[in-house]
Design an enzyme around this catalytic site. Structure first.
Site, PDB file in Angstrom:
ATOM      1  N   TYR A  74       0.685  -1.461  -0.452  1.00 16.82           N
ATOM      2  CA  TYR A  74       0.075  -0.383  -0.063  1.00 16.82           C
ATOM      3  C   TYR A  74       0.462   1.295   0.394  1.00 16.82           C
ATOM      4  O   TYR A  74      -0.052   2.313  -0.725  1.00 16.82           O
ATOM      5  CB  TYR A  74      -0.924  -0.090   1.337  1.00 16.82           C
TER       6      TYR A  74
ATOM      7  N   GLU B  36      -5.235 -13.331   1.353  1.00 15.20           N
ATOM      8  CA  GLU B  36      -5.855 -12.789   2.919  1.00 15.20           C
ATOM      9  C   GLU B  36      -6.750 -14.140   2.929  1.00 15.20           C
ATOM     10  O   GLU B  36      -7.280 -15.177   4.016  1.00 15.20           O
ATOM     11  CB  GLU B  36      -6.116 -11.712   2.638  1.00 15.20           C
TER      12      GLU B  36
END
Length: 349
Positions: free
Chosen positions: A129, A224
């Protein structure tokens, strides 16, 4: 047999007098020596191989096209992009510390090893990110994005719901109850809290925007999904060893999932309501769908009246279906590092 008020023992680094094969997931007897040829549950080794197969770094993806495209975003579009990147970075800043804290109480060295690989991947996610933001934004605006945890009340309250449960695993005398509830909270973070953000990035991609960013997101998304599987399997194994704990897990999870979903829907409406092609009724159903999926993984019946994935277009952005346009040396490596199959595919999303 474990009780909810049983104090958990932090696992010593080495206890040679104990057997290499652990007697239980938590509060078990184990030497601390990891022998992959003598693991307690063969699934641990399968998950280990999957974790290794998912290795990647953001440096491999050239964001040049996205940088050019981002320059044409409106100020409002840039603000949303920054806030969503900042939010997911906050989540992945917290998660490796929680997983590491849980690992201190895991008697099974194979599970513990997998937890540390999870931590590494979460650190890569967090860096990803920052990598995205540093490619398209000024240093000042990058810093603003990472300030959202403190400056945006809606984000602070959303995160506080999770972190208050997490903090109980870091106190001096951690109980079985604290551990189980932290694991449930972790499942909601891994399995629900990222998904409105993932939908945002995939929606940009289906409008031919920020395609390389969405590639990074698809890697994170796949990681995830695997993390959620691993954590839920650990919880299920503890319950199988101690069936009397299931009632508390079910009661806590049912109530906690409702709170998490409420906060996630509130956040989604705050940040995504003006986004082109995102239907907020579908988004609400999608968040509830994700909650039902996660609950089913810990053997709890659905709590929301939603059926199949209400946003099936998301599946278009599976890694193997992306047009990655290999344009430089760093993109010569195949992006299909692990083929999606029935066991690890996006049909679970």
């Amino acid at each position: 047999m474990l009780q909810l008020d049983t104090i958990l023992e932090r696992v010593p680094l080495l206890t040679p007098e104990n057997p290499n094969k652990p007697s239980a997931v938590i509060n078990g007897k184990s030497s601390g020596i990891l022998n992959w040829n003598e693991v307690r549950n063969s699934l641990s080794f399968e998950r280990y191989k999957e974790l290794l197969g998912n290795f990647w770094t953001p440096f491999e993806i050239n964001l040049g096209d996205d940088i050019k495209q981002y320059s044409f975003f409106s100020d409002k579009e840039k603000s949303v992009f920054r806030k969503i990147n900042g939010l997911v970075a906050i989540l992945d800043s917290v998660q490796p510390r929680l997983i590491a804290a849980l690992g201190e109480f895991i008697s099974d060295s194979a599970i513990q090893a997998n937890f540390y690989l999870l931590c590494q991947q979460e650190v890569i996610h967090d860096h990803s990110y920052a990598y995205i933001l540093s490619s398209v934004e000024t240093q000042e605006n990058q810093n603003i994005a990472f300030e959202t945890a403190r400056s945006e009340k809606i984000i602070y309250e959303r995160n506080k719901l999770i972190t208050e449960v997490y903090e109980n695993i870091r106190k001096e005398n951690v109980t079985v109850k604290d551990f189980l509830e932290a694991v449930v909270a972790s499942i909601t973070l891994e399995g629900i809290n990222f998904y409105s953000a993932f939908a945002y990035f995939y929606n940009l991609a289906r409008n031919q925007k920020m395609m390389k960013t969405s590639t990074i997101i698809s890697y994170i998304n796949k990681d995830e999904l695997l993390h959620t599987k691993i954590i839920t399997e650990v919880l299920n194994e503890i319950i199988e060893e101690n069936p009397h704990l299931y009632d508390h897990v079910k009661t806590f999870a049912t109530d906690f999932f409702k709170k998490v979903v409420e906060k996630e829907i509130e956040w989604a409406n705050y940040i995504l309501s003006d986004e082109e092609d995102i239907d907020m009724f579908e988004m609400e159903d999608y968040i509830q769908y994700r909650a039902n999926k996660c609950l089913s993984m810990i053997r709890i019946e659905p709590i929301y009246n939603v059926g199949d994935n209400p946003m099936p277009w998301i599946r278009t952005y599976e890694i193997e279906n992306l047009d990655l346009g290999k344009s430089d040396f760093f993109e010569q490596r195949s992006r299909q590092y692990v083929k999606i199959n029935d066991d690890n595919g996006f049909d679970d999303l």
